[in-house]
Design a protein around this motif. Structure first.
Motif, PDB file in Angstrom:
ATOM      1  N   GLN A 104       0.821  -1.205   0.000  1.00  0.00           N
ATOM      2  CA  GLN A 104       0.000   0.000   0.000  1.00  0.00           C
ATOM      3  C   GLN A 104       0.858   1.259   0.000  1.00  0.00           C
ATOM      4  O   GLN A 104       0.503   2.277  -0.603  1.00  0.00           O
ATOM      5  N   THR A 105       2.017   1.197   0.655  1.00  0.00           N
ATOM      6  CA  THR A 105       2.929   2.339   0.642  1.00  0.00           C
ATOM      7  C   THR A 105       3.425   2.613  -0.767  1.00  0.00           C
ATOM      8  O   THR A 105       3.483   3.760  -1.210  1.00  0.00           O
ATOM      9  N   VAL A 106       3.782   1.550  -1.492  1.00  0.00           N
ATOM     10  CA  VAL A 106       4.222   1.719  -2.884  1.00  0.00           C
ATOM     11  C   VAL A 106       3.111   2.334  -3.728  1.00  0.00           C
ATOM     12  O   VAL A 106       3.349   3.224  -4.554  1.00  0.00           O
ATOM     13  N   GLY A 107       1.874   1.872  -3.513  1.00  0.00           N
ATOM     14  CA  GLY A 107       0.745   2.428  -4.265  1.00  0.00           C
ATOM     15  C   GLY A 107       0.552   3.905  -3.995  1.00  0.00           C
ATOM     16  O   GLY A 107       0.312   4.695  -4.921  1.00  0.00           O
ATOM     17  N   MET A 108       0.670   4.322  -2.723  1.00  0.00           N
ATOM     18  CA  MET A 108       0.535   5.734  -2.379  1.00  0.00           C
ATOM     19  C   MET A 108       1.652   6.563  -3.003  1.00  0.00           C
ATOM     20  O   MET A 108       1.423   7.685  -3.471  1.00  0.00           O
ATOM     21  N   MET A 109       2.855   6.016  -3.030  1.00  0.00           N
ATOM     22  CA  MET A 109       3.966   6.748  -3.618  1.00  0.00           C
ATOM     23  C   MET A 109       3.778   6.909  -5.129  1.00  0.00           C
ATOM     24  O   MET A 109       4.096   7.950  -5.693  1.00  0.00           O
ATOM     25  N   MET A 110       3.257   5.867  -5.781  1.00  0.00           N
ATOM     26  CA  MET A 110       2.986   5.963  -7.220  1.00  0.00           C
ATOM     27  C   MET A 110       1.949   7.040  -7.496  1.00  0.00           C
ATOM     28  O   MET A 110       2.072   7.823  -8.449  1.00  0.00           O
ATOM     29  N   TRP A 111       0.923   7.126  -6.667  1.00  0.00           N
ATOM     30  CA  TRP A 111      -0.108   8.163  -6.808  1.00  0.00           C
ATOM     31  C   TRP A 111       0.509   9.546  -6.607  1.00  0.00           C
ATOM     32  O   TRP A 111       0.190  10.503  -7.312  1.00  0.00           O
ATOM     33  N   SER A 112       1.436   9.650  -5.640  1.00  0.00           N
ATOM     34  CA  SER A 112       2.109  10.928  -5.398  1.00  0.00           C
ATOM     35  C   SER A 112       2.913  11.359  -6.612  1.00  0.00           C
ATOM     36  O   SER A 112       2.931  12.543  -6.968  1.00  0.00           O
ATOM     37  N   TYR A 113       3.592  10.405  -7.269  1.00  0.00           N
ATOM     38  CA  TYR A 113       4.356  10.735  -8.471  1.00  0.00           C
ATOM     39  C   TYR A 113       3.442  11.252  -9.575  1.00  0.00           C
ATOM     40  O   TYR A 113       3.789  12.176 -10.315  1.00  0.00           O
ATOM     41  N   GLN A 114       2.266  10.648  -9.712  1.00  0.00           N
ATOM     42  CA  GLN A 114       1.342  11.077 -10.763  1.00  0.00           C
ATOM     43  C   GLN A 114       0.802  12.478 -10.484  1.00  0.00           C
ATOM     44  O   GLN A 114       0.724  13.318 -11.381  1.00  0.00           O
ATOM     45  N   LEU A 115       0.437  12.748  -9.230  1.00  0.00           N
ATOM     46  CA  LEU A 115      -0.042  14.086  -8.879  1.00  0.00           C
ATOM     47  C   LEU A 115       1.077  15.114  -9.028  1.00  0.00           C
ATOM     48  O   LEU A 115       0.850  16.235  -9.489  1.00  0.00           O
ATOM     49  N   ALA A 116       2.282  14.722  -8.632  1.00  0.00           N
ATOM     50  CA  ALA A 116       3.409  15.649  -8.704  1.00  0.00           C
ATOM     51  C   ALA A 116       3.746  16.000 -10.149  1.00  0.00           C
ATOM     52  O   ALA A 116       4.228  17.105 -10.422  1.00  0.00           O
ATOM     53  N   GLY A 117       3.505  15.080 -11.077  1.00  0.00           N
ATOM     54  CA  GLY A 117       3.757  15.376 -12.488  1.00  0.00           C
ATOM     55  C   GLY A 117       2.889  16.527 -12.964  1.00  0.00           C
ATOM     56  O   GLY A 117       3.355  17.429 -13.678  1.00  0.00           O
ATOM     57  N   ASN A 118       1.615  16.534 -12.568  1.00  0.00           N
ATOM     58  CA  ASN A 118       0.724  17.631 -12.945  1.00  0.00           C
ATOM     59  C   ASN A 118       1.168  18.939 -12.289  1.00  0.00           C
ATOM     60  O   ASN A 118       1.127  20.008 -12.911  1.00  0.00           O
ATOM     61  N   ALA A 119       1.581  18.859 -11.020  1.00  0.00           N
ATOM     62  CA  ALA A 119       2.072  20.061 -10.337  1.00  0.00           C
ATOM     63  C   ALA A 119       3.335  20.581 -11.009  1.00  0.00           C
ATOM     64  O   ALA A 119       3.520  21.798 -11.147  1.00  0.00           O
ATOM     65  N   ALA A 120       4.213  19.676 -11.438  1.00  0.00           N
ATOM     66  CA  ALA A 120       5.455  20.089 -12.102  1.00  0.00           C
ATOM     67  C   ALA A 120       5.164  20.839 -13.400  1.00  0.00           C
ATOM     68  O   ALA A 120       5.841  21.817 -13.728  1.00  0.00           O
ATOM     69  N   LEU A 121       4.150  20.395 -14.141  1.00  0.00           N
ATOM     70  CA  LEU A 121       3.786  21.102 -15.373  1.00  0.00           C
ATOM     71  C   LEU A 121       3.335  22.523 -15.072  1.00  0.00           C
ATOM     72  O   LEU A 121       3.717  23.473 -15.777  1.00  0.00           O
ATOM     73  N   ARG A 122       2.511  22.684 -14.042  1.00  0.00           N
ATOM     74  CA  ARG A 122       2.034  24.026 -13.694  1.00  0.00           C
ATOM     75  C   ARG A 122       3.182  24.903 -13.202  1.00  0.00           C
ATOM     76  O   ARG A 122       3.255  26.094 -13.517  1.00  0.00           O
ATOM     77  N   LEU A 123       4.080  24.318 -12.427  1.00  0.00           N
ATOM     78  CA  LEU A 123       5.220  25.085 -11.944  1.00  0.00           C
ATOM     79  C   LEU A 123       6.110  25.534 -13.095  1.00  0.00           C
ATOM     80  O   LEU A 123       6.560  26.679 -13.145  1.00  0.00           O
ATOM     81  N   GLU A 124       6.368  24.626 -14.027  1.00  0.00           N
ATOM     82  CA  GLU A 124       7.198  24.985 -15.177  1.00  0.00           C
ATOM     83  C   GLU A 124       6.552  26.083 -16.007  1.00  0.00           C
ATOM     84  O   GLU A 124       7.228  26.936 -16.563  1.00  0.00           O
ATOM     85  N   GLU A 125       5.211  26.031 -16.098  1.00  0.00           N
ATOM     86  CA  GLU A 125       4.508  27.064 -16.868  1.00  0.00           C
ATOM     87  C   GLU A 125       4.746  28.448 -16.267  1.00  0.00           C
ATOM     88  O   GLU A 125       4.997  29.415 -16.978  1.00  0.00           O
ATOM     89  N   VAL A 126       4.660  28.532 -14.915  1.00  0.00           N
ATOM     90  CA  VAL A 126       4.877  29.824 -14.261  1.00  0.00           C
ATOM     91  C   VAL A 126       6.346  30.218 -14.323  1.00  0.00           C
ATOM     92  O   VAL A 126       6.672  31.396 -14.472  1.00  0.00           O
ATOM     93  N   MET A 127       7.242  29.240 -14.230  1.00  0.00           N
ATOM     94  CA  MET A 127       8.678  29.537 -14.248  1.00  0.00           C
ATOM     95  C   MET A 127       9.185  29.936 -15.627  1.00  0.00           C
ATOM     96  O   MET A 127      10.267  30.507 -15.749  1.00  0.00           O
ATOM     97  N   SER A 128       8.424  29.595 -16.666  1.00  0.00           N
ATOM     98  CA  SER A 128       8.905  29.836 -18.029  1.00  0.00           C
ATOM     99  C   SER A 128       8.104  30.921 -18.745  1.00  0.00           C
ATOM    100  O   SER A 128       7.969  30.899 -19.962  1.00  0.00           O
ATOM    101  N   ILE A 129       7.538  31.861 -17.981  1.00  0.00           N
ATOM    102  CA  ILE A 129       6.850  32.994 -18.607  1.00  0.00           C
ATOM    103  C   ILE A 129       7.856  33.760 -19.447  1.00  0.00           C
ATOM    104  O   ILE A 129       8.973  34.059 -18.987  1.00  0.00           O
TER     105      ILE A 129
END
Length: 583
Positions: A325-350
């Protein structure tokens, strides 16, 4: 004062309001977004990756050492059965030592990963602030404050689990059960098989149900974004829609977005519920105990294994469900973090607004000229077409015209909220794009329709452009802006922090922003109808403050009311250009 009026029919076209939600991405787009998010995440983690690797190495050693207590436990059981009291004491000491060492290394690994997280948050926020500081001012009008807040606060914190916990916990969740299983097979291969008897079936079911998890998570993020955007839109305009009795119509966009999200979520999750329940039941503690104790007891009865060996391998089997279950939660965190990384890059690359290096002389007699200026918004809507005008030093020019004719665009281009697509704007014959920002904003000041005060003291808000001025100069500017009496009435006076338990009216905020412009004392001034949103009681005071502010300056007024153009030296009327119907 002579009133000169001419009409400029070259003003642009109005922006069309998009009344329908943008088409949300299909499955292929979701898959592409998931892939792009993981790539963005790798780039984002670059500055702290070596530190993360160090934390993972410590977690690896800690996970291997996690086998030691089980080895010692078997020896302890054998010693107790044989009645070897002295040996029991030594084994207990080794058990405590092994446990503390394993726990200590795990603690240090988490400490290192948390330090990496702190560093990454700092790096990302500095990049965001640097990007925002170089962004065109028009970007902030096109992007809501919630987007920036989410990037600075929420998305940087979304990475916390990924950096501070996931690297260590994921290594522990994989290596610890793997090492324990190796030991279980060393103890007895049959006990080893019992420890993982139901795990392969569990993984098979999970792999089938989660095959499109990355794609679906990316789509989920888009649907939630649409719900959030329409909710903010509805909440910000609630006073207007209530006043006009159009609440039902106004929240239709939010209802539509919420319904789309609900339909997508139910369609995705409903088939997974039974599969998830079935797979989870296979690794439930009662099932694991039943398999290991039931079959293991038969092996003990047959004399092929000992009771301590069975107890140790059963405990190992009980560790596995939690780690899965810990591995499953970490995989979910990676998927959510990917979306956050896209938004962060968008703001960082204005795309930054290029800064010139030319310094204007501090002279009040500088003419302003618009040379065949054209401008279109990113949507393609053209608001200015070949606009030319001259603002003579010390005169007041009013821009008038219907909504969408480009009044605000033309005026704010003088302050470089955006640059023209074609043509140029000059001050004293120098293209403003060649000026340094410091020189431009020493020369051009503006008082906008919606005053914005920072959460600082009133003193710091007034002296924002000139932080080194004395309190006497601040009070003089406040007197000129007709706000000094209101400030003195506050318990903390100039030390009152805006937004910290003190509520200022719109008129008071506007007069503080006028005081700021008075203190800046720039020779060129842009006014976006500063009295439009004021109540009648404040309007006279604001107008009196503006009369002081404009003395001897070159003023460009965006006019919405007839009384705003009384006594001006020049009137420029902008028309909404008809869209061409030519093929």
């Amino acid at each position: 004062m002579t009133l000169q009026s001419h009409k400029d029919t070259r003003g642009g076209t109005a922006l069309r309001e998009q009344s329908s939600l943008a088409q949300l991405p299909a499955e292929n787009s979701g898959r592409a977004k998931h892939k792009a998010g993981q790539q963005a995440l790798r780039r984002l983690l670059g500055p702290v990756q070596p530190i993360v690797y160090g934390a993972q190495f410590l977690a690896l050693v800690s996970s291997i050492l996690a086998v030691a207590p089980y080895v010692v436990l078997v020896s302890l059981g054998d010693a107790l059965l044989l009645g070897e009291t002295q040996r029991v004491k030594v084994i207990v000491q080794w058990l405590i030592t092994a446990f503390l060492l394993q726990l200590g290394l795990y603690f240090v690994a988490l400490l290192v990963s948390h330090l990496a997280d702190v560093k990454l948050v700092g790096v990302n926020r500095r990049k965001i602030i640097a990007s925002l500081s170089r962004a065109p001012l028009s970007w902030f009008s096109q992007s809501n404050s919630g987007k920036v807040r989410k990037a600075v606060e929420d998305d940087t914190l979304t990475l916390h689990t990924l950096i501070a916990h996931a690297p260590v916990e994921q290594v522990a969740a994989i290596v610890t059960p793997a090492a324990l299983l190796v030991y279980a097979f060393i103890v007895d291969w049959r006990l080893g098989l019992l420890s993982v008897a139901s795990v392969p079936v569990y993984f098979a079911i999970q792999a089938f149900s989660m095959k499109d998890m990355g794609t679906k998570t990316a789509q989920l993020d888009d649907y939630l974004g649409a719900v959030s955007a329409t909710a903010v839109e509805f909440a910000e305009g609630i006073s207007v829609v209530k006043a006009f009795g159009t609440v039902g119509k106004a929240h239709g966009r939010y209802q539509e977005a919420a319904q789309r999200f609900a339909d997508f979520y139910y369609e995705w999750v409903r088939p997974l519920l039974r599969l998830s329940a079935l797979s989870e039941s296979l690794v439930a503690l009662p099932v694991v105990l039943l398999i290991n104790v039931g079959a293991g007891s038969a092996l003990v009865h047959a004399g092929t294994v000992t009771v301590p060996q069975l107890v140790a391998t059963t405990l190992i089997a009980l560790v596995i469900p939690g780690t899965i279950q810990t591995v499953g939660m970490m995989m979910w965190s990676y998927q959510l973090a990917g979306n956050a990384a896209l938004r962060l890059e968008e703001v960082m690359s204005i795309k930054p607004l290029p800064e010139g290096s030319f310094e204007l002389a501090d002279a009040p007699n500088l003419p302003v000229q618009f040379h065949n200026v054209s401008f279109s918004y990113p949507s393609g809507a053209r608001v200015l077409q070949n606009f030319s005008a001259t603002l003579h030093p010390g005169t007041v020019t009013a821009l008038i015209g219907p909504s969408g004719s480009g009044k605000s665009t033309a005026a704010t281009m003088l302050a470089r909220f955006q640059d023209p697509d074609e043509g140029a704007i000059t001050i004293g014959g120098v293209d403003i794009r060649q000026l340094s920002f410091a020189s431009l904003y020493r020369t051009v000041a503006f008082v906008l329709q919606d005053p914005h005060l920072l959460q600082l003291s009133i003193r710091d808000n007034i002296r924002l452009a000139r932080p080194a001025v004395t309190d006497e100069e601040v009070w003089a500017a406040a007197e000129a802006a007709h706000i000094a009496q209101d400030i003195r009435a506050l318990p903390a006076g100039l030390d009152t922090v805006v937004g910290a338990g003190v509520s200022l009216s719109g008129g008071q905020q506007q007069r503080i922003s006028i005081a700021r412009a008075v203190l800046a004392d720039a020779p060129i001034l842009i006014l976006d109808e500063a009295t439009t949103a004021a109540d009648p009681d404040c309007e006279a005071e604001i107008q009196a403050a503006l009369n002081v502010l404009v003395r001897g300056k070159t003023v460009l007024v965006i006019a919405h009311k007839p009384e705003s153009i009384r006594g001006v030296d020049q009137i420029i009327e902008l028309d909404v250009q008809k869209e061409s119907t030519d093929d």
